[in-house]
Design an enzyme around this catalytic site. Sequence first.
Site, PDB file in Angstrom:
ATOM      1  N   ASP A 114     -17.593 -23.306  33.275  1.00 41.97           N
ATOM      2  CA  ASP A 114     -18.196 -23.537  32.132  1.00 41.97           C
ATOM      3  C   ASP A 114     -19.295 -22.736  31.613  1.00 41.97           C
ATOM      4  O   ASP A 114     -19.592 -22.315  30.769  1.00 41.97           O
ATOM      5  CB  ASP A 114     -18.721 -24.985  31.756  1.00 41.97           C
ATOM      6  CG  ASP A 114     -19.609 -25.594  32.792  1.00 41.97           C
ATOM      7  OD1 ASP A 114     -20.069 -24.683  33.636  1.00 41.97           O
ATOM      8  OD2 ASP A 114     -20.032 -26.485  32.718  1.00 41.97           O
ATOM      9  N   GLU A 115     -20.060 -22.065  32.822  1.00 42.44           N
ATOM     10  CA  GLU A 115     -21.275 -21.311  32.658  1.00 42.44           C
ATOM     11  C   GLU A 115     -20.917 -19.831  31.899  1.00 42.44           C
ATOM     12  O   GLU A 115     -21.866 -19.416  31.538  1.00 42.44           O
ATOM     13  CB  GLU A 115     -21.637 -20.938  34.143  1.00 42.44           C
ATOM     14  CG  GLU A 115     -22.423 -22.206  34.544  1.00 42.44           C
ATOM     15  CD  GLU A 115     -23.554 -22.022  35.593  1.00 42.44           C
ATOM     16  OE1 GLU A 115     -24.113 -20.945  35.483  1.00 42.44           O
ATOM     17  OE2 GLU A 115     -23.618 -22.645  36.579  1.00 42.44           O
ATOM     18  N   TYR A 137     -23.813 -14.678  38.283  1.00 39.97           N
ATOM     19  CA  TYR A 137     -22.779 -15.528  38.729  1.00 39.97           C
ATOM     20  C   TYR A 137     -21.634 -15.573  37.573  1.00 39.97           C
ATOM     21  O   TYR A 137     -20.506 -15.318  37.607  1.00 39.97           O
ATOM     22  CB  TYR A 137     -23.273 -16.937  39.335  1.00 39.97           C
ATOM     23  CG  TYR A 137     -21.850 -17.887  39.421  1.00 39.97           C
ATOM     24  CD1 TYR A 137     -20.612 -17.504  40.143  1.00 39.97           C
ATOM     25  CD2 TYR A 137     -22.005 -19.103  38.428  1.00 39.97           C
ATOM     26  CE1 TYR A 137     -19.752 -18.465  40.005  1.00 39.97           C
ATOM     27  CE2 TYR A 137     -20.944 -19.902  38.549  1.00 39.97           C
ATOM     28  CZ  TYR A 137     -19.837 -19.682  39.235  1.00 39.97           C
ATOM     29  OH  TYR A 137     -18.924 -20.443  39.090  1.00 39.97           O
TER      30      TYR A 137
END
Length: 331
Positions: A114-115, A137
């Site tokens: 979801d990031e 990331y």
Amino acid sequence: ASHVVVSLVKNYPNYLIINLDKLDYCASLKNLEPVSEKENYKFIQGDICERDFIKHLFKTEKIDIVLHFAAQTHVDLSFWHALEFTYVNVYGTNVLVAAAHEANVEKFVYVSTDEVYGGSTDKEFDESSPKRPTNPYASSKAAAECFVQSYWDRYRFPVVITRSSNVYGPHQYPEKVIPKFISLLQQNRKCCIHGSGLQRRNFLYATDVVEAFLTVLKEGKPGEIYNIGTNFEMSITQLAKELIHLIKKTSSESEMEHWMDYVKDRPTNDLRYPMNSEKMHNLGWRPKVPWKEGIKKTIEWYKENFHNWNNSEKALEPFPVTEPFAQLGEP
């Protein structure tokens, strides 16, 4: 990923399940002990970034389906080691999807996060929302998604991308927030909370995520993206208080404050990742495990299994400043 492997081995005895793992600092083969002796399970130690090895693997093993979980995933570390995260998550994915395409694999599932959406305080993200990652990331996962998607666009190679909320439960290396807080409290140490602690996260229990991946394997359409999310959300401060209450058996506000230590925040820390998972619901999947049940099982597991990794203690540092990786040469 270990939960998915165990489930596949147990539920699909007619399929050979190959588990490829580099065995990095956060890996533990103890997570696979329930199936390690099964005839339809095979473990291979190897690195997705080694192109010749991966090509050889696809030539020698008849691989029908790829579930690609392999990644560097700890956001805190990514600020210090952005190059390593890019190398593993982007280059490694490139190597793997290219080899899978060459081998005519039937389905390639890329496990994202979801990031990639970046943070939002109000608007829910659906699969068509733009990617606006805010940390190294998430940026590496978003870039890798683009490479995977391009194989569908160019070759109609059957890729599927999933984006899930924060997963918790047994087997997780204790650098992640839930096992970290549990382990600290079980050792009579304080929870180290980044910044204000107001950041909110959606937590999804491991077995629910396993069911989601099995659903995607059966029902997921090639070329599609699926959000695997939950409406259950809590702030990091709330999380700490909940765990203090369960482990230290206290509801006193002042006693709870005693077990909380506010530390310097990481460079960016998104407030929320609200996701719409209607598309997965339409495939017949919904999360089932209530928070109270999932967190209780998780606390019990870490009581017995914290030392499943040689370097567990290192994971409990408030913010990683040491080198967990060897420095990379040129790929």
